[in-house]
Design a protein around this motif. Sequence first.
Motif, PDB file in Angstrom:
ATOM      1  N   SER A  72      13.156   3.487   0.495  1.00 14.68           N
ATOM      2  CA  SER A  72      12.265   2.568   1.194  1.00 14.68           C
ATOM      3  C   SER A  72      13.067   1.606   2.070  1.00 14.68           C
ATOM      4  CB  SER A  72      11.455   1.774   0.162  1.00 14.68           C
ATOM      5  OG  SER A  72      10.846   0.669   0.754  1.00 14.68           O
ATOM      6  N   VAL A  73      12.602   1.388   3.300  1.00 16.37           N
ATOM      7  CA  VAL A  73      13.229   0.411   4.185  1.00 16.37           C
ATOM      8  C   VAL A  73      13.167  -0.972   3.544  1.00 16.37           C
ATOM      9  CG1 VAL A  73      13.025  -0.746   6.424  1.00 16.37           C
ATOM     10  CG2 VAL A  73      12.841   1.743   6.284  1.00 16.37           C
ATOM     11  N   GLU A  74      12.063  -1.259   2.876  1.00 17.65           N
ATOM     12  CA  GLU A  74      11.908  -2.545   2.201  1.00 17.65           C
ATOM     13  C   GLU A  74      12.951  -2.721   1.097  1.00 17.65           C
ATOM     14  OE1 GLU A  74      10.646  -6.288   1.647  1.00 17.65           O
ATOM     15  OE2 GLU A  74      10.038  -4.945   3.262  1.00 17.65           O
ATOM     16  N   ALA A  75      13.265  -1.674   0.355  1.00 19.60           N
ATOM     17  CA  ALA A  75      14.285  -1.756  -0.691  1.00 19.60           C
ATOM     18  C   ALA A  75      15.644  -2.088  -0.076  1.00 19.60           C
ATOM     19  CB  ALA A  75      14.359  -0.445  -1.471  1.00 19.60           C
ATOM     20  N   SER A 116      22.594   0.414   9.236  1.00 17.47           N
ATOM     21  CA  SER A 116      22.136  -0.183  10.485  1.00 17.47           C
ATOM     22  C   SER A 116      20.611  -0.165  10.443  1.00 17.47           C
ATOM     23  CB  SER A 116      22.659   0.604  11.697  1.00 17.47           C
ATOM     24  OG  SER A 116      22.019   1.857  11.792  1.00 17.47           O
ATOM     25  N   GLU A 117      19.989  -0.584  11.512  1.00 14.82           N
ATOM     26  CA  GLU A 117      18.524  -0.634  11.550  1.00 14.82           C
ATOM     27  C   GLU A 117      17.890   0.743  11.316  1.00 14.82           C
ATOM     28  OE1 GLU A 117      14.862  -2.485  11.795  1.00 14.82           O
ATOM     29  OE2 GLU A 117      16.822  -3.451  11.799  1.00 14.82           O
ATOM     30  N   VAL A 162      10.725   4.814   5.795  1.00 12.81           N
ATOM     31  CA  VAL A 162      11.706   5.202   4.784  1.00 12.81           C
ATOM     32  C   VAL A 162      12.950   5.746   5.465  1.00 12.81           C
ATOM     33  CG1 VAL A 162       9.960   5.778   3.038  1.00 12.81           C
ATOM     34  CG2 VAL A 162      10.796   7.564   4.566  1.00 12.81           C
ATOM     35  N   PHE A 163      14.013   5.873   4.699  1.00 13.44           N
ATOM     36  CA  PHE A 163      15.200   6.605   5.130  1.00 13.44           C
ATOM     37  C   PHE A 163      15.192   7.931   4.392  1.00 13.44           C
ATOM     38  CE2 PHE A 163      16.457   2.224   5.909  1.00 13.44           C
ATOM     39  CZ  PHE A 163      17.028   2.312   7.167  1.00 13.44           C
ATOM     40  N   ARG A 164      15.564   9.007   5.124  1.00 13.16           N
ATOM     41  CA  ARG A 164      15.634  10.352   4.542  1.00 13.16           C
ATOM     42  C   ARG A 164      16.892  11.042   5.040  1.00 13.16           C
ATOM     43  NH1 ARG A 164      10.559  13.821   4.832  1.00 13.16           N
ATOM     44  NH2 ARG A 164      12.018  14.958   3.583  1.00 13.16           N
ATOM     45  N   PRO A 165      17.408  12.032   4.295  1.00 12.52           N
ATOM     46  CA  PRO A 165      18.591  12.757   4.758  1.00 12.52           C
ATOM     47  C   PRO A 165      18.366  13.363   6.140  1.00 12.52           C
ATOM     48  CG  PRO A 165      18.137  13.298   2.480  1.00 12.52           C
ATOM     49  CD  PRO A 165      16.957  12.495   2.985  1.00 12.52           C
ATOM     50  N   TRP A 211      21.544   9.287   6.551  1.00  5.03           N
ATOM     51  CA  TRP A 211      20.092   9.248   6.421  1.00  5.03           C
ATOM     52  C   TRP A 211      19.533   8.508   7.627  1.00  5.03           C
ATOM     53  CZ3 TRP A 211      17.370   8.969   1.156  1.00  5.03           C
ATOM     54  CH2 TRP A 211      18.043   9.763   0.217  1.00  5.03           C
ATOM     55  N   ARG A 212      18.362   8.934   8.110  1.00 11.15           N
ATOM     56  CA  ARG A 212      17.718   8.287   9.254  1.00 11.15           C
ATOM     57  C   ARG A 212      16.378   7.700   8.861  1.00 11.15           C
ATOM     58  NH1 ARG A 212      19.231  12.582  13.722  1.00 11.15           N
ATOM     59  NH2 ARG A 212      21.317  11.828  14.125  1.00 11.15           N
ATOM     60  N   ARG A 213      16.009   6.667   9.604  1.00  7.41           N
ATOM     61  CA  ARG A 213      14.722   6.008   9.379  1.00  7.41           C
ATOM     62  C   ARG A 213      13.606   6.859   9.984  1.00  7.41           C
ATOM     63  NH1 ARG A 213      13.665  -0.327  10.480  1.00  7.41           N
ATOM     64  NH2 ARG A 213      11.459  -0.348   9.920  1.00  7.41           N
ATOM     65  N   ARG A 214      12.563   7.066   9.189  1.00 12.45           N
ATOM     66  CA  ARG A 214      11.413   7.878   9.604  1.00 12.45           C
ATOM     67  C   ARG A 214      10.175   7.396   8.861  1.00 12.45           C
ATOM     68  NH1 ARG A 214      14.553  13.550   8.642  1.00 12.45           N
ATOM     69  NH2 ARG A 214      16.006  13.257  10.321  1.00 12.45           N
ATOM     70  N   ALA A 215       9.042   7.936   9.234  1.00  8.93           N
ATOM     71  CA  ALA A 215       7.807   7.696   8.477  1.00  8.93           C
ATOM     72  C   ALA A 215       7.742   8.745   7.357  1.00  8.93           C
ATOM     73  CB  ALA A 215       6.592   7.823   9.383  1.00  8.93           C
ATOM     74  N   ALA A 216       7.364   8.311   6.174  1.00  8.86           N
ATOM     75  CA  ALA A 216       7.241   9.240   5.040  1.00  8.86           C
ATOM     76  C   ALA A 216       6.163  10.275   5.343  1.00  8.86           C
ATOM     77  CB  ALA A 216       6.900   8.475   3.774  1.00  8.86           C
ATOM     78  N   ARG A 217       6.506  11.542   5.162  1.00 11.94           N
ATOM     79  CA  ARG A 217       5.537  12.626   5.400  1.00 11.94           C
ATOM     80  C   ARG A 217       4.607  12.834   4.224  1.00 11.94           C
ATOM     81  NH1 ARG A 217       9.310  17.438   7.219  1.00 11.94           N
ATOM     82  NH2 ARG A 217      10.686  16.416   5.766  1.00 11.94           N
TER      83      ARG A 217
END
Length: 99
Positions: free
Chosen positions: A84-87, A22-23, A67-70, A43-49
């Motif tokens: 990557s969200v773009e990927a 999903s988004e 990005v998506f992360r666990p 995995w949830r969408r977040r900003a890369a730390r």
Amino acid sequence: MSTREYAAAQVARVQVEILEQSENTLIIRWLEPGRCHYGEQRWRRRAARAAGVCVVSQRAIRRGEDVFRPAERPAPRNASAMISVEACRLLNMVSGEFR
């Protein structure tokens, strides 16, 4: 292990299958021989730390990029991995062409 160390040591061995998307959420199957396996991991969408590498495209990720992360607690063994969200967008475009 830092994100940069994770990317250098593990990205090439990881097998990822996106089961649902999903988004803001991915459900993936993660297989990393000799280290860990998750049949259905959220995995949830977040900003890369931190800077790192996308485990799907193997392209560089800059700090602050979407990005998506666990998302699970306690932190799983692949907690520093990123997609990557773009990927994900590119995969959707390509898979749509073959339906």
